[in-house]
Write a protein that holds these residues in place. Structure first.
Motif, PDB file in Angstrom:
ATOM      1  N   ARG A 143      15.184  -0.591  17.243  1.00 35.12           N
ATOM      2  CA  ARG A 143      15.000  -1.443  16.397  1.00 35.12           C
ATOM      3  C   ARG A 143      14.444  -0.744  15.266  1.00 35.12           C
ATOM      4  O   ARG A 143      13.343   0.030  15.184  1.00 35.12           O
ATOM      5  N   LEU A 144      15.094  -1.011  14.006  1.00 37.62           N
ATOM      6  CA  LEU A 144      14.955  -0.290  12.736  1.00 37.62           C
ATOM      7  C   LEU A 144      14.262  -1.278  11.812  1.00 37.62           C
ATOM      8  O   LEU A 144      14.682  -2.406  11.830  1.00 37.62           O
ATOM      9  N   SER A 145      13.524  -0.826  10.885  1.00 35.41           N
ATOM     10  CA  SER A 145      13.131  -1.457   9.412  1.00 35.41           C
ATOM     11  C   SER A 145      13.704  -0.466   8.473  1.00 35.41           C
ATOM     12  O   SER A 145      13.241   0.534   8.637  1.00 35.41           O
ATOM     13  N   TRP A 146      14.159  -1.160   7.637  1.00 35.45           N
ATOM     14  CA  TRP A 146      14.623  -0.515   6.529  1.00 35.45           C
ATOM     15  C   TRP A 146      14.031  -1.169   5.234  1.00 35.45           C
ATOM     16  O   TRP A 146      14.106  -2.148   4.886  1.00 35.45           O
ATOM     17  N   TYR A 147      13.373  -0.326   4.465  1.00 39.28           N
ATOM     18  CA  TYR A 147      12.661  -0.868   3.220  1.00 39.28           C
ATOM     19  C   TYR A 147      13.348  -0.579   2.057  1.00 39.28           C
ATOM     20  O   TYR A 147      13.898   0.302   1.911  1.00 39.28           O
ATOM     21  N   ASP A 148      13.570  -1.845   1.200  1.00 38.62           N
ATOM     22  CA  ASP A 148      14.426  -1.888   0.013  1.00 38.62           C
ATOM     23  C   ASP A 148      15.770  -1.303   0.338  1.00 38.62           C
ATOM     24  O   ASP A 148      16.425  -0.705  -0.181  1.00 38.62           O
ATOM     25  N   PRO A 149      16.284  -2.230   1.339  1.00 37.48           N
ATOM     26  CA  PRO A 149      17.815  -2.012   1.705  1.00 37.48           C
ATOM     27  C   PRO A 149      18.704  -2.536   0.873  1.00 37.48           C
ATOM     28  O   PRO A 149      18.548  -3.591  -0.016  1.00 37.48           O
ATOM     29  N   PRO A 150      20.000  -2.063   0.987  1.00 39.17           N
ATOM     30  CA  PRO A 150      21.087  -2.747   0.449  1.00 39.17           C
ATOM     31  C   PRO A 150      21.395  -4.232   1.240  1.00 39.17           C
ATOM     32  O   PRO A 150      20.593  -4.341   2.357  1.00 39.17           O
ATOM     33  N   THR A 151      22.217  -4.905   1.059  1.00 37.92           N
ATOM     34  CA  THR A 151      22.679  -6.314   1.877  1.00 37.92           C
ATOM     35  C   THR A 151      23.224  -5.780   2.901  1.00 37.92           C
ATOM     36  O   THR A 151      24.097  -4.863   3.155  1.00 37.92           O
ATOM     37  N   LEU A 152      22.390  -6.209   4.115  1.00 33.40           N
ATOM     38  CA  LEU A 152      22.677  -5.884   5.421  1.00 33.40           C
ATOM     39  C   LEU A 152      23.112  -6.912   6.185  1.00 33.40           C
ATOM     40  O   LEU A 152      22.858  -8.039   6.067  1.00 33.40           O
ATOM     41  N   GLN A 153      24.310  -6.817   7.144  1.00 33.71           N
ATOM     42  CA  GLN A 153      24.784  -7.817   7.944  1.00 33.71           C
ATOM     43  C   GLN A 153      25.122  -7.268   9.057  1.00 33.71           C
ATOM     44  O   GLN A 153      25.338  -6.028   9.567  1.00 33.71           O
ATOM     45  N   ALA A 154      24.955  -8.133  10.459  1.00 38.52           N
ATOM     46  CA  ALA A 154      25.191  -7.838  11.492  1.00 38.52           C
ATOM     47  C   ALA A 154      26.767  -7.269  11.686  1.00 38.52           C
ATOM     48  O   ALA A 154      27.662  -7.966  11.190  1.00 38.52           O
ATOM     49  N   GLY A 155      26.952  -6.255  12.514  1.00 43.46           N
ATOM     50  CA  GLY A 155      28.332  -5.626  12.686  1.00 43.46           C
ATOM     51  C   GLY A 155      28.493  -4.620  11.722  1.00 43.46           C
ATOM     52  O   GLY A 155      29.570  -3.583  12.139  1.00 43.46           O
ATOM     53  N   GLN A 156      27.839  -4.334  10.695  1.00 45.08           N
ATOM     54  CA  GLN A 156      28.214  -3.262   9.689  1.00 45.08           C
ATOM     55  C   GLN A 156      27.878  -1.847  10.281  1.00 45.08           C
ATOM     56  O   GLN A 156      27.029  -1.592  11.197  1.00 45.08           O
ATOM     57  N   CYS A 157      28.817  -0.949  10.234  1.00 45.46           N
ATOM     58  CA  CYS A 157      28.435   0.347  10.715  1.00 45.46           C
ATOM     59  C   CYS A 157      27.861   1.245   9.523  1.00 45.46           C
ATOM     60  O   CYS A 157      28.225   0.943   8.346  1.00 45.46           O
ATOM     61  N   TRP A 158      27.003   2.148  10.001  1.00 43.33           N
ATOM     62  CA  TRP A 158      26.222   2.956   9.297  1.00 43.33           C
ATOM     63  C   TRP A 158      25.933   4.374   9.804  1.00 43.33           C
ATOM     64  O   TRP A 158      25.869   4.620  11.025  1.00 43.33           O
ATOM     65  N   ASN A 159      25.774   5.207   8.884  1.00 41.78           N
ATOM     66  CA  ASN A 159      25.297   6.527   9.048  1.00 41.78           C
ATOM     67  C   ASN A 159      23.941   6.660   8.553  1.00 41.78           C
ATOM     68  O   ASN A 159      23.804   6.545   7.373  1.00 41.78           O
ATOM     69  N   ILE A 160      23.063   6.786   9.296  1.00 42.97           N
ATOM     70  CA  ILE A 160      21.600   6.725   8.839  1.00 42.97           C
ATOM     71  C   ILE A 160      20.875   7.981   9.034  1.00 42.97           C
ATOM     72  O   ILE A 160      20.749   8.574  10.056  1.00 42.97           O
ATOM     73  N   VAL A 161      20.321   8.267   8.082  1.00 48.12           N
ATOM     74  CA  VAL A 161      19.277   9.448   8.265  1.00 48.12           C
ATOM     75  C   VAL A 161      17.575   8.938   8.358  1.00 48.12           C
ATOM     76  O   VAL A 161      17.071   8.480   7.368  1.00 48.12           O
ATOM     77  N   THR A 162      17.182   8.923   9.410  1.00 41.65           N
ATOM     78  CA  THR A 162      15.662   8.343   9.648  1.00 41.65           C
ATOM     79  C   THR A 162      14.695   9.442   9.188  1.00 41.65           C
ATOM     80  O   THR A 162      15.122  10.687   9.227  1.00 41.65           O
ATOM     81  N   GLY A 163      13.305   8.938   9.223  1.00 38.18           N
ATOM     82  CA  GLY A 163      12.377  10.182   9.143  1.00 38.18           C
ATOM     83  C   GLY A 163      11.305  10.070   8.032  1.00 38.18           C
ATOM     84  O   GLY A 163      11.171   8.872   7.701  1.00 38.18           O
ATOM     85  N   LYS A 164      11.213  11.090   7.243  1.00 38.90           N
ATOM     86  CA  LYS A 164      10.456  11.208   6.304  1.00 38.90           C
ATOM     87  C   LYS A 164      10.528  10.292   5.124  1.00 38.90           C
ATOM     88  O   LYS A 164      11.324   9.747   4.581  1.00 38.90           O
TER      89      LYS A 164
END
Length: 133
Positions: free
Chosen positions: A112-133
């Motif tokens: 369960r992720l929270s993304w602050y000030d994200p681009p437009t997100l939709q279900a099914g989109q594939c992402w490479n994400i770097v979490t952390g700092k």
């Protein structure tokens, strides 16, 4: 409400009032007390011990799904896709993310992720994400 239900509820509430969960050996003692109360046919005590042990075990099981503390403030690279419809907050969106590959993580499947000030997100989109700092 029956006396048995009240005894079970008292055990559940008792565990929730503790400042920390019982350790494994304490849960084993509770289960032993539960077995003794079953053998001696002590109904109310049995339901109370059942409420205590059931709540303690369920709480430990829920907490076992957390990310390890060593991963806090660490960069972790994830590849996967958004499973759920993102839920918008004031400055963030929260969503369920299915992990396909993760750097240095082997048993990670769903987050369960929270993304602050994200681009437009939709279900099914594939992402490479770097979490952390």
């Amino acid at each position: 409400m029956s006396a048995n239900s009240l005894a079970l509820l008292a055990g559940v509430i008792w565990i929730q009032q503790l400042s920390q969960l019982p350790e494994l050996w304490q849960i084993c003692v509770l289960l032993g007390a539960l077995l003794i109360s079953i053998m001696r046919k002590q109904g109310l005590l049995m339901w109370f011990y059942l409420g205590l042990s059931w709540t303690a075990i369920a709480a430990h099981w829920q907490l076992s799904h957390r990310l390890p503390a060593t991963w806090i403030k660490q960069d972790i690279e994830l590849q996967g896709y958004i499973l759920s419809l993102p839920q918008s907050g004031t400055h963030h969106q929260s969503f369920d993310f299915i992990v396909v590959t993760a750097q240095q993580i082997h048993n990670l499947q769903k987050l369960r992720l929270s993304w602050y000030d994200p681009p437009t997100l939709q279900a099914g989109q594939c992402w490479n994400i770097v979490t952390g700092k």
